[in-house]
Design a protein around this motif. Structure first.
Motif, PDB file in Angstrom:
ATOM      1  N   HIS A 234       0.842  -1.195   0.000  1.00 12.89           N
ATOM      2  CA  HIS A 234       0.000   0.000   0.000  1.00 12.89           C
ATOM      3  C   HIS A 234       0.888   1.259   0.000  1.00 12.89           C
ATOM      4  O   HIS A 234       0.634   2.200  -0.756  1.00 12.89           O
ATOM      5  CB  HIS A 234      -0.893  -0.048   1.248  1.00 12.89           C
ATOM      6  N   GLU A 235       1.946   1.253   0.793  1.00 17.75           N
ATOM      7  CA  GLU A 235       2.853   2.418   0.853  1.00 17.75           C
ATOM      8  C   GLU A 235       3.617   2.599  -0.457  1.00 17.75           C
ATOM      9  O   GLU A 235       3.837   3.734  -0.892  1.00 17.75           O
ATOM     10  CB  GLU A 235       3.817   2.291   2.042  1.00 17.75           C
ATOM     11  N   HIS A 238       1.480   4.538  -2.687  1.00 20.76           N
ATOM     12  CA  HIS A 238       1.516   5.990  -2.445  1.00 20.76           C
ATOM     13  C   HIS A 238       2.718   6.625  -3.159  1.00 20.76           C
ATOM     14  O   HIS A 238       2.619   7.707  -3.712  1.00 20.76           O
ATOM     15  CB  HIS A 238       1.616   6.288  -0.948  1.00 20.76           C
ATOM     16  N   HIS A 284      -3.609  12.047   3.152  1.00 21.59           N
ATOM     17  CA  HIS A 284      -3.999  11.608   1.814  1.00 21.59           C
ATOM     18  C   HIS A 284      -5.506  11.701   1.680  1.00 21.59           C
ATOM     19  O   HIS A 284      -6.245  11.492   2.641  1.00 21.59           O
ATOM     20  CB  HIS A 284      -3.561  10.162   1.584  1.00 21.59           C
ATOM     21  N   GLU A 289      -6.163   7.039  -0.882  1.00 20.70           N
ATOM     22  CA  GLU A 289      -6.142   5.813  -0.072  1.00 20.70           C
ATOM     23  C   GLU A 289      -6.700   4.630  -0.858  1.00 20.70           C
ATOM     24  O   GLU A 289      -6.143   3.531  -0.842  1.00 20.70           O
ATOM     25  CB  GLU A 289      -6.934   6.005   1.224  1.00 20.70           C
ATOM     26  N   HIS A 333      -5.127   6.753   7.812  1.00 18.02           N
ATOM     27  CA  HIS A 333      -5.593   5.567   7.083  1.00 18.02           C
ATOM     28  C   HIS A 333      -6.886   5.064   7.718  1.00 18.02           C
ATOM     29  O   HIS A 333      -6.895   4.017   8.352  1.00 18.02           O
ATOM     30  CB  HIS A 333      -4.556   4.436   7.149  1.00 18.02           C
TER      31      HIS A 333
HETATM   32 ZN   LIG Z   1      -2.307   5.145   2.784  1.00 17.85          ZN
END
Ligand SMILES: [Zn+2]
Length: 356
Positions: A234-235, A238, A284, A289, A333
């Motif tokens: 997930h990171e 980003h 974010h 997200e 998050h």
């Molecule tokens: Zn995130």
């Protein structure tokens, strides 16, 4: 009487021959039922044309009026009132200056509405467009500077070196390297950094140059490498989508963006560059997200991992930290029910259409 009304009163002034500045004392009068005629002191005709063919300068205070004849000679007078009276037949005919101003009003209203709509459109559409332009023209030194200053600030204030045992770090790092190798930036495009999070607690975040931080507290909370890899994927999402950089640029606003694109770093952006920790206060957007969640699901699936890992992690923070937790991770998050549902749906859809 009739002839006086038709001929009107003589206006005193000065006449200029075409294309010269040579002036001559003269009178101006409407003659023969419509011809505008200038005569010298002896009564000889200097210039004459039909009234609509003459060009009248606008009335501006007491500035002398200029009336240009069709032959480009001109008559000048400071008797503005008499000139206005002279022009009255033009207004009545519907082609005069006064009439055209009246007609302009509805158009002016339309113009004002258009300007207001344009201003609204700039705020609605120009910022996202300018953000994209800024991301495109950003030299690599900007995300590097942003990231290193953020890490320095965090290391000096909240972080401590990781207390995780070497084996746990090695296992996670190996899994992370495989995810990185399968991403756009490649194996060297991202770096994983273990830290004891202090008051930041269970957290993972990505800096714009590909620096990814994972806290001991998150590793302990997840207690499962597969789930942790889902978070790291997930990171990486980003980073690949330049989410942090976009957040910084959005915060810079229209003026900041224009200065930035023009090569002049504005004060707001300069502050963020110097005080890197400001980067952590930028959140974010919901859509960023969702984009990073889908990225995690796809990357995990592509590398032979469990695409449901990110859903499991979201359920974990919901259960362990609760919706109202003050955890930094939760505020950036949010594990909303719709987000958990959406990640599950997308992972299952992907597994159904593209089985391993
Ligand atoms: Zn995130």
């Amino acid at each position: 009487m009739a002839s006086e009304a038709e001929d009107g009163q003589a206006i005193s002034g000065v006449w200029y021959a075409p294309q010269t500045s040579r002036a001559m004392t003269a009178t101006l009068r409407l003659e023969d039922g419509g011809r505008l005629t200038a005569r010298d002191e002896a009564g000889a005709v200097l210039a004459s044309c039909e009234l609509p063919a003459a060009a009248f300068s606008d009335r501006v205070g007491s500035i002398p009026r200029r009336i240009a004849f069709a032959d480009e000679s001109a008559f000048e007078t400071d008797d503005n009132d008499s000139v206005d009276r002279l022009m009255q037949p033009l207004a009545k005919r519907g082609s005069g200056l006064v009439h055209s101003l009246e007609r302009f009003h509805p158009r002016l209203a339309v113009f004002v509405v258009l300007v207001a709509l344009l201003a609204a459109a700039i705020y609605r559409f120009a910022v996202p467009v300018l953000v994209e332009v800024a991301v495109l023209v950003t030299p690599p030194v900007v995300p590097e500077l942003l990231s290193s200053s953020t890490m320095t600030t965090l290391d000096n204030t909240v972080f401590e070196p990781s207390k995780l045992d070497a084996e746990t770090q090695k296992d996670i790092a190996e899994g992370f390297d495989k995810l990185a190798a399968a991403s756009a930036g490649g194996a060297d495009g991202y770096s994983l950094n273990f830290r004891k999070g202090g008051h930041i607690g269970p957290n993972a975040f990505a800096l714009p140059d590909g620096t990814i931080v994972l806290t001991d507290e998150l590793v302990e909370m997840a207690n499962d490498n597969e789930t942790i890899l889902g978070v790291l994927a997930h990171e990486i999402g980003h980073v690949d989508h330049d989410h942090s950089l976009r957040q910084v640029y959005r915060a810079a606003g229209v003026t900041g963006l224009i200065l930035l694109i023009g090569g002049d770093v504005g004060a707001g952006v300069e502050d963020i560059l110097i005080q890197g920790s400001a980067l952590l206060q930028l959140r974010h957007s919901r859509s960023a997200e969702a984009e990073a969640d889908r990225f995690s699901i796809e990357l995990m699936h592509r590398t032979g991992h469990d695409p449901l890992a990110i859903s499991r992690f979201l359920e974990l923070i919901r259960d362990k930290l609760g919706d109202t937790s003050e955890s930094d991770f939760l505020s950036t998050h949010p594990a909303t029910p719709s987000r958990i549902e959406e990640t599950k749906r997308y992972a299952e859809e992907l597994m159904a259409t593209m089985p391993d």
